[in-house]
Design an enzyme around this catalytic site. Structure first.
Site, PDB file in Angstrom:
ATOM      1  N   ASP A   3     107.427 -28.846  42.821  1.00  0.00           N
ATOM      2  CA  ASP A   3     106.530 -29.633  43.656  1.00  0.00           C
ATOM      3  C   ASP A   3     105.383 -30.124  42.777  1.00  0.00           C
ATOM      4  OD1 ASP A   3     105.495 -30.384  46.459  1.00  0.00           O
ATOM      5  OD2 ASP A   3     103.818 -29.279  45.587  1.00  0.00           O
ATOM      6  N   ILE A   4     105.108 -31.394  42.813  1.00  0.00           N
ATOM      7  CA  ILE A   4     104.030 -31.964  41.985  1.00  0.00           C
ATOM      8  C   ILE A   4     102.734 -31.889  42.775  1.00  0.00           C
ATOM      9  CG2 ILE A   4     103.216 -34.022  40.782  1.00  0.00           C
ATOM     10  CD1 ILE A   4     105.709 -32.703  39.556  1.00  0.00           C
TER      11      ILE A   4
ATOM     12  N   HIS B 112     103.147 -49.311  34.451  1.00  0.00           N
ATOM     13  CA  HIS B 112     102.125 -50.071  33.712  1.00  0.00           C
ATOM     14  C   HIS B 112     100.761 -49.459  33.963  1.00  0.00           C
ATOM     15  CE1 HIS B 112     100.008 -52.707  36.723  1.00  0.00           C
ATOM     16  NE2 HIS B 112     101.157 -52.666  37.392  1.00  0.00           N
TER      17      HIS B 112
ATOM     18  N   ASP C 232      97.319 -50.134  41.985  1.00  0.00           N
ATOM     19  CA  ASP C 232      98.092 -51.025  41.121  1.00  0.00           C
ATOM     20  C   ASP C 232      97.482 -51.063  39.724  1.00  0.00           C
ATOM     21  OD1 ASP C 232      99.763 -52.938  40.088  1.00  0.00           O
ATOM     22  OD2 ASP C 232      98.849 -54.609  41.178  1.00  0.00           O
TER      23      ASP C 232
ATOM     24  N   GLU D 259     101.043 -55.715  31.760  1.00  0.00           N
ATOM     25  CA  GLU D 259     102.040 -56.043  32.783  1.00  0.00           C
ATOM     26  C   GLU D 259     101.545 -57.151  33.677  1.00  0.00           C
ATOM     27  OE1 GLU D 259     103.914 -55.610  36.873  1.00  0.00           O
ATOM     28  OE2 GLU D 259     101.819 -55.599  36.227  1.00  0.00           O
ATOM     29  N   GLU D 260     100.257 -57.108  34.009  1.00  0.00           N
ATOM     30  CA  GLU D 260      99.701 -58.084  34.935  1.00  0.00           C
ATOM     31  C   GLU D 260      99.702 -59.498  34.374  1.00  0.00           C
ATOM     32  OE1 GLU D 260      99.288 -57.426  37.849  1.00  0.00           O
ATOM     33  OE2 GLU D 260      98.612 -55.378  38.168  1.00  0.00           O
TER      34      GLU D 260
ATOM     35  N   ASP E  35     105.674 -48.471  40.180  1.00  0.00           N
ATOM     36  CA  ASP E  35     104.571 -49.433  40.222  1.00  0.00           C
ATOM     37  C   ASP E  35     104.090 -49.521  41.670  1.00  0.00           C
ATOM     38  OD1 ASP E  35     102.834 -51.533  39.913  1.00  0.00           O
ATOM     39  OD2 ASP E  35     104.286 -52.890  38.983  1.00  0.00           O
TER      40      ASP E  35
ATOM     41  N   ASP F 290     101.952 -38.342  47.376  1.00  0.00           N
ATOM     42  CA  ASP F 290     102.535 -37.015  47.235  1.00  0.00           C
ATOM     43  C   ASP F 290     104.057 -37.083  47.291  1.00  0.00           C
ATOM     44  OD1 ASP F 290     102.609 -34.251  46.978  1.00  0.00           O
ATOM     45  OD2 ASP F 290     102.348 -33.896  49.126  1.00  0.00           O
TER      46      ASP F 290
ATOM     47  N   ASP G 242     106.750 -36.337  44.091  1.00  0.00           N
ATOM     48  CA  ASP G 242     107.831 -35.351  44.172  1.00  0.00           C
ATOM     49  C   ASP G 242     109.198 -36.021  43.997  1.00  0.00           C
ATOM     50  OD1 ASP G 242     106.029 -33.287  44.561  1.00  0.00           O
ATOM     51  OD2 ASP G 242     106.170 -33.352  46.738  1.00  0.00           O
TER      52      ASP G 242
END
Length: 523
Positions: A52-53, A134, A146, A180-181, A209, A324, A328
């Site tokens: 579990d993260i 990114h 983002d 990336e943008e 992303d 969350d 995971d």
């Protein structure tokens, strides 16, 4: 995530050599839709489950990105000091955890950009699972959703690899992309500058992303094009990634929907050179429909991220539940694809099918299949709207497959006429310890299939343990490698055989199946 671009335009961008670059090592001083039907999920042994993260850890990284932006003009954009500070923060975390990090620099629009690459020691260097996100924001805001969200999530997954002592079969690599943008500039530079042999080693690329959008949806990249929308399927193997991610969300009772490979994020350069890709996305400037709000909650008629590319994309612009769950899901996918289903311990038996080891087709003389029977072979790829037979194996060049030839069409050498069986040589199991069997498999079929069609893998001794029992259905199911594992300790001390059978019992249905990398271990 960069603004939407027509597919023809982004393919042109991917084809262009848009950057001039200088590479610096880690020692360099400068940077101090339609309903989805998931494939059946096969769980790995519990002891090998992904961790579990902790949400608190992911949010702590977001807090750091926010502080960096606040201290550097309000953003973390390409060529701005906030971006370089973000690279240094992530690099410091990874270096302390034992990763080997490399900073790759490039030039775009007269400014220096940076990619950060982190490799975890060990695993097969010829089979790389790479996760990327990114790290840059737009110039108008700090970019916390983002794409601080994806960057923080894969960072914490990488740190969880180090904490857990996970020893994957495949080699793990993580990447944080610059610019990336401005058109996928960092990831494009990375892919362009990989020698062909190094590209071929990357077996899966996972892209994350915007995974914490405040009015979140739960989208998974449509690797098999089962939605039939937009750009078509990803390279062969993308369906496996999609199915693995879907399996996690199914396990927690969260429905997913497909999202097209429309070229808006860093999977673009990877799929353009044939590397399988996938990932998750919680939505950008698009408007959540009433159907989606009924499915996931949130507010219909509002954007998934009302602060997309705006100054209000701050640390308050995050849906904790979505962040969350996606963190995971990333861990589950990395653990599964990198080989978490392979039990540790002493190897009792293994077969990668690179040489003939005594498997017997039609061992009882009762098979009824007239074509496409099981054999050890070097398979050719076939497709009919979806991939029906994979030309790539899990390892090496050979697997067990129903009719390895391609022929004039997908139905030329598929399984036909009934049941085909293949059986391993006799295997004497030890009388002590916990015994586990692991393998990779797929079952593929078209809409002319039914539940009468199947793939079944059993270990047969004094009793029988079923490892895989997958049945057909009246839907297209793309071929995609999956892992399966089973505790076979009930057969300790016995001489057993692995029996694999598949059936085309639905009349003129198109059915293909394959098995690879069978292994029994004792712990």
């Amino acid at each position: 995530m960069r603004p939407r671009t027509p597919r023809s335009a982004w393919l042109a961008v991917l084809a262009a050599a848009a950057v001039t670059a200088v590479t610096a090592s880690s020692a360099a001083a400068a940077p101090t839709a339609p309903e989805r039907v998931p494939a059946p999920a096969v769980a790995a042994p519990a002891a090998l489950a992904a961790p579990d993260i902790p949400l608190a850890n992911v949010k702590a990284h977001l807090s750091q990105f926010q502080s960096i932006a606040t201290a550097n003009g309000g953003n973390r954009a390409h060529g701005r000091p906030g971006y370089l500070a973000s690279v240094n923060y992530v690099k410091g975390q990874l270096d302390a955890a034992g990763f080997t990090t490399t900073v790759q620099s490039f030039t775009y629009n007269g400014a220096t950009g940076y990619n950060l690459i982190a490799d975890w020691p060990g695993g097969d260097p010829n089979a790389v699972v790479m996760s990327g996100a990114h790290l840059d924001s737009v110039s108008s805001g700090p970019g916390i959703n983002d794409n601080g969200s994806g960057s923080a999530a894969i960072l914490e997954v990488a740190l969880a690899v180090a904490r857990s002592g996970f020893t994957p079969t495949k080699h793990l690599r993580f990447g944080w992309w610059g610019a990336e943008e401005l058109g996928l500039r960092g990831s494009q530079y990375y892919v362009n500058n990989l020698p062909t042999t190094e590209r071929s080693k990357i077996k899966q690329y996972l892209n994350f992303d915007m995974v914490g959008s405040p009015n979140a949806g739960y989208f998974v990249y449509d690797g098999d094009n089962s939605d039939g929308v937009g750009s078509g399927p990803g390279p062969a193997g993308s369906a496996q990634i999609e199915q693995t991610i879907q399996a996690y969300f199914t396990s927690i009772g969260v429905p997913t929907r497909g999202t097209d490979f429309d070229g808006r994020s860093d999977y673009g350069p990877f799929i353009s050179v044939g590397i399988p890709a996938g990932g998750t996305f919680t939505g950008a400037e698009g408007t959540k429909t009433s159907t989606q709000a009924s499915l996931w909650g949130g507010t219909a008629g509002q954007a998934f991220d009302p602060c997309y590319h705006r100054s209000c994309d701050t640390s308050t612009n995050i849906n904790d539940t979505a962040l969350d769950r996606n963190s995971d899901a990333i861990a589950y996918t990395v653990w599964t694809l990198a080989g978490a289903g392979t039990p540790p311990g002493t190897t009792v038996y293994s077969d990668t099918f690179e040489t003939a080891t005594g498997w017997t087709a039609n061992p009882s003389g009762t098979d009824t299949a007239t074509l496409g029977r099981w054999e050890r072979g070097d398979p050719a790829a076939t497709s009919s709207g979806v991939a029906t037979q994979l030309g790539t194996t899990v390892s090496g060049s050979f697997d067990l497959v129903t009719g390895p030839l391609a022929g004039s069409g997908a139905g030329a050498y598929d399984l036909d006429g009934g049941v085909s069986t293949i059986q391993s040589p006799a295997i004497t199991l030890p009388s002590t310890g916990t015994l586990n069997l692991s393998l990779s498999w797929y079952l593929a079929h078209l809409t002319n299939s039914s539940s009468a069609d199947y793939l079944r893998v059993r270990v047969v001794g004094g009793s029988t343990v079923t490892v895989v029992n997958a049945t057909g259905a009246a839907t297209n199911r793309a071929a995609a490698w999956q892992t399966a594992g089973a505790d076979i300790s009930a057969l300790r001390g016995q001489t057993v055989r692995i029996v694999i059978d598949a059936a085309d019992a639905s009349g003129a249905s198109l059915v293909e199946a394959a098995v690879d990398d069978v292994k029994i271990t004792q712990s």
